[in-house]
Design a protein around this motif. Structure first.
Motif, PDB file in Angstrom:
ATOM      1  N   MET A   2       0.828  -1.206   0.000  1.00 57.61           N
ATOM      2  CA  MET A   2       0.000   0.000   0.000  1.00 57.61           C
ATOM      3  C   MET A   2       0.865   1.259   0.000  1.00 57.61           C
ATOM      4  O   MET A   2       0.459   2.292  -0.527  1.00 57.61           O
ATOM      5  CB  MET A   2      -0.945  -0.013   1.199  1.00 57.61           C
ATOM      6  N   THR A  32      -9.351  -6.250   2.450  1.00 57.75           N
ATOM      7  CA  THR A  32     -10.243  -6.363   1.302  1.00 57.75           C
ATOM      8  C   THR A  32     -11.522  -5.571   1.567  1.00 57.75           C
ATOM      9  O   THR A  32     -12.008  -4.825   0.707  1.00 57.75           O
ATOM     10  CB  THR A  32     -10.592  -7.850   1.033  1.00 57.75           C
ATOM     11  N   TYR A  75     -11.861  -3.078   3.769  1.00 58.31           N
ATOM     12  CA  TYR A  75     -11.508  -1.653   3.822  1.00 58.31           C
ATOM     13  C   TYR A  75     -11.499  -1.040   2.426  1.00 58.31           C
ATOM     14  O   TYR A  75     -12.078   0.041   2.198  1.00 58.31           O
ATOM     15  CB  TYR A  75     -10.144  -1.455   4.503  1.00 58.31           C
ATOM     16  N   PHE A  76     -10.815  -1.691   1.484  1.00 57.00           N
ATOM     17  CA  PHE A  76     -10.734  -1.137   0.122  1.00 57.00           C
ATOM     18  C   PHE A  76     -12.124  -0.964  -0.486  1.00 57.00           C
ATOM     19  O   PHE A  76     -12.415   0.047  -1.135  1.00 57.00           O
ATOM     20  CB  PHE A  76      -9.891  -2.035  -0.783  1.00 57.00           C
ATOM     21  N   GLU A  84     -12.515   3.026   0.175  1.00 60.84           N
ATOM     22  CA  GLU A  84     -11.958   3.565  -1.067  1.00 60.84           C
ATOM     23  C   GLU A  84     -12.784   3.209  -2.292  1.00 60.84           C
ATOM     24  O   GLU A  84     -12.454   3.631  -3.401  1.00 60.84           O
ATOM     25  CB  GLU A  84     -10.502   3.092  -1.227  1.00 60.84           C
ATOM     26  N   SER A 142     -11.359  -5.210  -4.427  1.00 62.83           N
ATOM     27  CA  SER A 142      -9.987  -5.724  -4.312  1.00 62.83           C
ATOM     28  C   SER A 142      -9.988  -7.144  -3.777  1.00 62.83           C
ATOM     29  O   SER A 142     -10.952  -7.585  -3.151  1.00 62.83           O
ATOM     30  CB  SER A 142      -9.169  -4.837  -3.361  1.00 62.83           C
ATOM     31  N   GLN A 164      -6.641  -5.245  -7.727  1.00 65.59           N
ATOM     32  CA  GLN A 164      -7.719  -4.261  -7.686  1.00 65.59           C
ATOM     33  C   GLN A 164      -8.343  -4.068  -9.066  1.00 65.59           C
ATOM     34  O   GLN A 164      -7.639  -4.074 -10.088  1.00 65.59           O
ATOM     35  CB  GLN A 164      -7.191  -2.923  -7.167  1.00 65.59           C
TER      36      GLN A 164
END
Length: 292
Positions: A53, A145, A147-148, A152, A156, A179
């Motif tokens: 990251m 996974t 969180y993304f 965001e 992912s 992603q």
């Protein structure tokens, strides 16, 4: 194999991907902190994620912090990474010991417990970006996974793993992050989901001799994989006598005066690398002059 990360694209830039081997980094963290096997696995997974990251960030001086705040006996994990593959971290309770889980594996989820994942990105703006999501499993890869997807809005797949030797040193460590871009075709998504579901674990691939490039080839070879860049990875702490001195100065005159009044040297320990820095009373008096 020296630690490194590869960045890649596939399916005409509909997919971006990162894969890493981080055995030396995870072993250095274990050595520095004297972590138990389950603490090494937990910290090693988050360090691997932090490294990948970190290199996603664009700026030379950008910094990423990952914090897991759970109610498990490990008492939290903190990792920071920059955009150059340099990572450091620590766990709250490095000596935690737990029996194996139902699958006979190190019980990272049990060590972490229930709680939250915080992601903080300092990109030189007035305020850092901060996102928080609830831990889904405590296994770390699944939590990232989630969180993304939630914070965001980037679908992912995250895979992370740390494999230990019988002498409790690190045998293998690494991971991948895949992603999907917003314009990804449904057929590509379906085919990728099927491919990921059939894959072996990260550590079994690494232990079988696969490189990060070969891991991505197994995952994305059918989608026109293009390896773009390669970054070295290292466990790196930038603490120094001067930086610690600045931190003490920043706490203010009142607290520094109290240290001076005690009449004894103070010792400051760095959480990330376990180095200790000692400051005697004359040094504290000089710091007092510089403080506000």
């Amino acid at each position: 194999m020296a630690d490194y990360i590869v960045r890649a694209t596939a399916a005409d830039n509909q997919i971006r991907a990162f894969a890493a081997v981080t055995r030396e980094m995870a072993e250095e963290a274990r050595r520095v902190h004297g972590t138990s096997p389950v603490a090494t696995a937990a910290l090693g997974r988050l360090l691997s994620a932090g490294a990948m990251m970190g290199v996603m960030m664009k700026g030379e001086n950008d910094l990423l912090t990952l914090q897991i705040r759970g109610d498990g006996p490990i008492k939290g994990i903190t990792v920071t990474a920059d955009s150059h593959g340099r990572v450091k971290g620590y766990v709250g309770e490095p000596g935690v010991m737990l029996p194996a889980n139902a699958k006979g594996k190190l019980d990272v989820s049990g060590a972490v417990g229930k709680g939250f994942l915080n992601v903080i990105k300092d990109m030189g703006l007035k305020e850092p970006y901060a996102g928080q999501t609830a831990l889904q499993t405590g296994e770390i890869a699944e939590d990232l996974t989630y969180y993304f997807a939630v914070s965001e809005q980037v679908p992912s797949s995250v895979g992370l793993g740390v494999l230990m030797n019988h002498d409790n040193t690190v045998r293998q460590a690494g991971g991948f992050i895949i992603q999907l871009m917003p314009f990804t075709d449904e057929a590509v998504i379906d085919a990728l989901e099927k491919k990921i579901s059939e894959m072996a674990s990260v550590t079994s691939m690494l232990d079988g001799g696969d490189t990060p490039e070969q891991i991505l080839e197994k995952l994305l070879g059918d989608f026109g994989l293009e390896i773009n860049e390669k970054y070295p990875v290292s466990y790196y702490c930038n603490c120094s006598h001067e930086r610690v001195e600045k931190a003490i100065i920043s706490i203010g005159k009142k607290d520094i005066q109290e240290m001076i009044d005690d009449g004894k040297p103070i010792e400051v320990n760095c959480h990330f690398c376990n180095k200790s820095y000692t400051f005697d009373v004359p040094e504290l008096r000089e710091m007092l002059k510089k403080s506000k």
